[in-house]
Scaffold this motif. Structure first.
Motif, PDB file in Angstrom:
ATOM      1  N   ARG A 208       0.829  -1.214   0.000  1.00  0.00           N
ATOM      2  CA  ARG A 208       0.000   0.000   0.000  1.00  0.00           C
ATOM      3  C   ARG A 208       0.858   1.256   0.000  1.00  0.00           C
ATOM      4  NH1 ARG A 208      -2.639   1.636   3.779  1.00  0.00           N
ATOM      5  NH2 ARG A 208      -4.473   2.529   2.807  1.00  0.00           N
ATOM      6  N   TYR A 209       1.955   1.222   0.723  1.00  0.00           N
ATOM      7  CA  TYR A 209       2.811   2.406   0.821  1.00  0.00           C
ATOM      8  C   TYR A 209       3.390   2.749  -0.555  1.00  0.00           C
ATOM      9  CZ  TYR A 209       6.680   5.453   2.108  1.00  0.00           C
ATOM     10  OH  TYR A 209       7.550   6.514   2.186  1.00  0.00           O
ATOM     11  N   ALA A 210       3.978   1.762  -1.234  1.00  0.00           N
ATOM     12  CA  ALA A 210       4.543   2.000  -2.567  1.00  0.00           C
ATOM     13  C   ALA A 210       3.454   2.383  -3.556  1.00  0.00           C
ATOM     14  CB  ALA A 210       5.283   0.747  -3.051  1.00  0.00           C
ATOM     15  N   PHE A 211       2.290   1.783  -3.395  1.00  0.00           N
ATOM     16  CA  PHE A 211       1.167   2.068  -4.281  1.00  0.00           C
ATOM     17  C   PHE A 211       0.763   3.539  -4.210  1.00  0.00           C
ATOM     18  CE2 PHE A 211      -3.307   2.238  -5.427  1.00  0.00           C
ATOM     19  CZ  PHE A 211      -3.429   1.351  -6.484  1.00  0.00           C
ATOM     20  N   PHE A 212       0.555   4.043  -2.976  1.00  0.00           N
ATOM     21  CA  PHE A 212       0.097   5.415  -2.821  1.00  0.00           C
ATOM     22  C   PHE A 212       1.207   6.426  -3.127  1.00  0.00           C
ATOM     23  CE2 PHE A 212      -3.246   3.336  -0.198  1.00  0.00           C
ATOM     24  CZ  PHE A 212      -4.335   3.814  -0.904  1.00  0.00           C
ATOM     25  N   LYS A 213       2.439   6.061  -2.864  1.00  0.00           N
ATOM     26  CA  LYS A 213       3.555   6.943  -3.229  1.00  0.00           C
ATOM     27  C   LYS A 213       3.612   7.111  -4.747  1.00  0.00           C
ATOM     28  CE  LYS A 213       7.779   5.325  -3.001  1.00  0.00           C
ATOM     29  NZ  LYS A 213       9.111   4.911  -2.478  1.00  0.00           N
ATOM     30  N   GLN A 218       2.546  10.240  -9.763  1.00  0.00           N
ATOM     31  CA  GLN A 218       1.943  10.153 -11.094  1.00  0.00           C
ATOM     32  C   GLN A 218       0.841  11.194 -11.267  1.00  0.00           C
ATOM     33  OE1 GLN A 218       1.048   6.321 -12.876  1.00  0.00           O
ATOM     34  NE2 GLN A 218       2.171   5.276 -11.254  1.00  0.00           N
ATOM     35  N   GLN A 219      -0.031  11.300 -10.269  1.00  0.00           N
ATOM     36  CA  GLN A 219      -1.127  12.256 -10.368  1.00  0.00           C
ATOM     37  C   GLN A 219      -0.622  13.688 -10.466  1.00  0.00           C
ATOM     38  OE1 GLN A 219      -3.100  13.586  -6.947  1.00  0.00           O
ATOM     39  NE2 GLN A 219      -5.148  13.536  -7.836  1.00  0.00           N
ATOM     40  N   ARG A 220       0.369  14.027  -9.619  1.00  0.00           N
ATOM     41  CA  ARG A 220       0.902  15.393  -9.618  1.00  0.00           C
ATOM     42  C   ARG A 220       1.507  15.745 -10.980  1.00  0.00           C
ATOM     43  NH1 ARG A 220      -1.060  19.007  -6.865  1.00  0.00           N
ATOM     44  NH2 ARG A 220      -2.802  17.649  -7.323  1.00  0.00           N
ATOM     45  N   GLU A 221       2.332  14.839 -11.503  1.00  0.00           N
ATOM     46  CA  GLU A 221       2.980  15.138 -12.783  1.00  0.00           C
ATOM     47  C   GLU A 221       1.964  15.183 -13.916  1.00  0.00           C
ATOM     48  OE1 GLU A 221       6.976  13.821 -15.312  1.00  0.00           O
ATOM     49  OE2 GLU A 221       6.485  12.850 -13.409  1.00  0.00           O
ATOM     50  N   LEU A 235       7.547  10.214 -14.604  1.00  0.00           N
ATOM     51  CA  LEU A 235       6.403   9.314 -14.525  1.00  0.00           C
ATOM     52  C   LEU A 235       6.773   7.933 -15.036  1.00  0.00           C
ATOM     53  CD1 LEU A 235       3.378   9.042 -13.878  1.00  0.00           C
ATOM     54  CD2 LEU A 235       2.895   9.772 -16.215  1.00  0.00           C
ATOM     55  N   LEU A 236       7.602   7.883 -16.083  1.00  0.00           N
ATOM     56  CA  LEU A 236       8.016   6.600 -16.629  1.00  0.00           C
ATOM     57  C   LEU A 236       8.890   5.853 -15.639  1.00  0.00           C
ATOM     58  CD1 LEU A 236       8.858   7.764 -20.270  1.00  0.00           C
ATOM     59  CD2 LEU A 236       6.720   6.796 -19.401  1.00  0.00           C
ATOM     60  N   ASP A 237       9.771   6.592 -14.934  1.00  0.00           N
ATOM     61  CA  ASP A 237      10.630   5.970 -13.935  1.00  0.00           C
ATOM     62  C   ASP A 237       9.807   5.417 -12.786  1.00  0.00           C
ATOM     63  OD1 ASP A 237      12.824   6.711 -15.421  1.00  0.00           O
ATOM     64  OD2 ASP A 237      13.116   8.599 -14.328  1.00  0.00           O
ATOM     65  N   SER A 247       3.975  -4.375  -8.012  1.00  0.00           N
ATOM     66  CA  SER A 247       2.686  -3.733  -7.809  1.00  0.00           C
ATOM     67  C   SER A 247       2.195  -3.204  -9.134  1.00  0.00           C
ATOM     68  CB  SER A 247       2.811  -2.575  -6.809  1.00  0.00           C
ATOM     69  OG  SER A 247       3.276  -3.039  -5.572  1.00  0.00           O
ATOM     70  N   ALA A 248       0.908  -3.271  -9.345  1.00  0.00           N
ATOM     71  CA  ALA A 248       0.349  -2.756 -10.583  1.00  0.00           C
ATOM     72  C   ALA A 248       0.487  -1.250 -10.612  1.00  0.00           C
ATOM     73  CB  ALA A 248      -1.120  -3.141 -10.695  1.00  0.00           C
ATOM     74  N   PRO A 249       0.993  -0.666 -11.741  1.00  0.00           N
ATOM     75  CA  PRO A 249       1.105   0.782 -11.829  1.00  0.00           C
ATOM     76  C   PRO A 249      -0.252   1.449 -11.733  1.00  0.00           C
ATOM     77  CG  PRO A 249       1.452  -0.220 -13.980  1.00  0.00           C
ATOM     78  CD  PRO A 249       1.409  -1.336 -12.987  1.00  0.00           C
ATOM     79  N   VAL A 250      -0.265   2.620 -11.148  1.00  0.00           N
ATOM     80  CA  VAL A 250      -1.518   3.336 -10.940  1.00  0.00           C
ATOM     81  C   VAL A 250      -1.723   4.335 -12.074  1.00  0.00           C
ATOM     82  CG1 VAL A 250      -2.829   4.773  -9.349  1.00  0.00           C
ATOM     83  CG2 VAL A 250      -1.119   3.164  -8.466  1.00  0.00           C
TER      84      VAL A 250
END
Length: 253
Positions: A208-213, A218-221, A235-237, A247-250
């Motif tokens: 969850r931590y890596a997911f939300f980070k 991603q959202q900000r950029e 974003l690609l990195d 983890s599935a990319p968000v």
């Protein structure tokens, strides 16, 4: 005024954490304060489980759907003041006119914003905040930070919170009780509107931590560039990092 004081204190806390973190060696240069961040996320999760989620479910249960929608529209309309100002700061002249017109239409014809009349006449809702404005100006986000109660953020994000509070007329109400109650109602309304989304995100995440980070960056950029990502974007990195974490990319939302 209470919200402004809280955000200012959080800004001081961010600086303190940054100074303390300079003495440590981090695996992820985007996340030098991971130990702090994970601890705060655990605190926020407990607060959500024992306070915000029950309040949101109770609010959703007792509030008729048309009232719930009206409350959401009301706070969205107030938010359009800041959106319009940030449009102007980002030199989006056409969008400034659209969002300014949206606020005027909803405030007058929409009964102080409780009815989204602007959407009925094809004036869409935009998402602009002071963090995005600073990003457009070239201010880097800095490392990842998890703030008590506010969640995922960054040093630039803290500045964005302070700027957004300064643009929100609720911050200037004379009574701290009234402004605090309105901000509290807005928080509960937002939590109620996102009960399903948070559940789906949590169930989809291995970490969850890596997911939300990853979702935060991603959202900000994505928002800063209005979805038009430049070559070599971080974003690609971030997507690659998430895939390495199994983890599935968000997708930006």
């Amino acid at each position: 005024m209470q919200q402004k004081k809280l955000i200012t204190r959080l800004g001081c806390l961010v600086l303190l954490v940054m100074f303390e973190g300079c003495a440590t060696t981090a695996r992820d240069p985007k996340d030098p304060f991971e130990s702090w961040n994970r601890g705060v996320q655990t605190f926020n999760d407990k607060f959500d489980d024992y306070a915000m989620k029950p309040l949101a479910k109770g609010y959703q249960w007792i509030t008729p759907s048309f009232v719930d929608r009206g409350v959401t529209n009301f706070f969205s309309n107030i938010n359009d003041i800041g959106v319009t100002i940030n449009d102007l700061f980002q030199c989006k002249i056409s969008q400034t006119g659209m969002d300014g017109a949206r606020f005027i239409v909803n405030t007058t014809a929409g009964v102080a914003g409780f009815v989204d009349v602007a959407a009925m006449i094809d004036l869409p809702k935009h998402n602009e905040d002071f963090d995005q404005t600073m990003g457009v100006w070239g201010v880097p986000s800095g490392p990842y930070l998890v703030l008590p109660f506010f969640g995922s953020s960054s040093p630039r994000g803290v500045g964005g919170l302070i700027g957004d509070a300064a643009m929100n007329p609720i911050s200037y109400l004379d009574s701290g009780v009234i402004s605090g109650s309105l901000f509290g109602l807005n928080a509960v309304d937002l939590r109620a509107d996102n009960l399903t989304n948070v559940k789906v995100a949590t169930e989809a995440a291995v970490d969850r931590y890596a997911f939300f980070k990853s979702a935060y960056f991603q959202q900000r950029e994505y928002l800063i560039h209005d979805g038009n990502m430049p070559e070599g974007s971080d974003l690609l990195d971030i997507d690659e990092e998430m895939n390495n974490d199994n983890s599935a990319p968000v997708k930006p939302y």
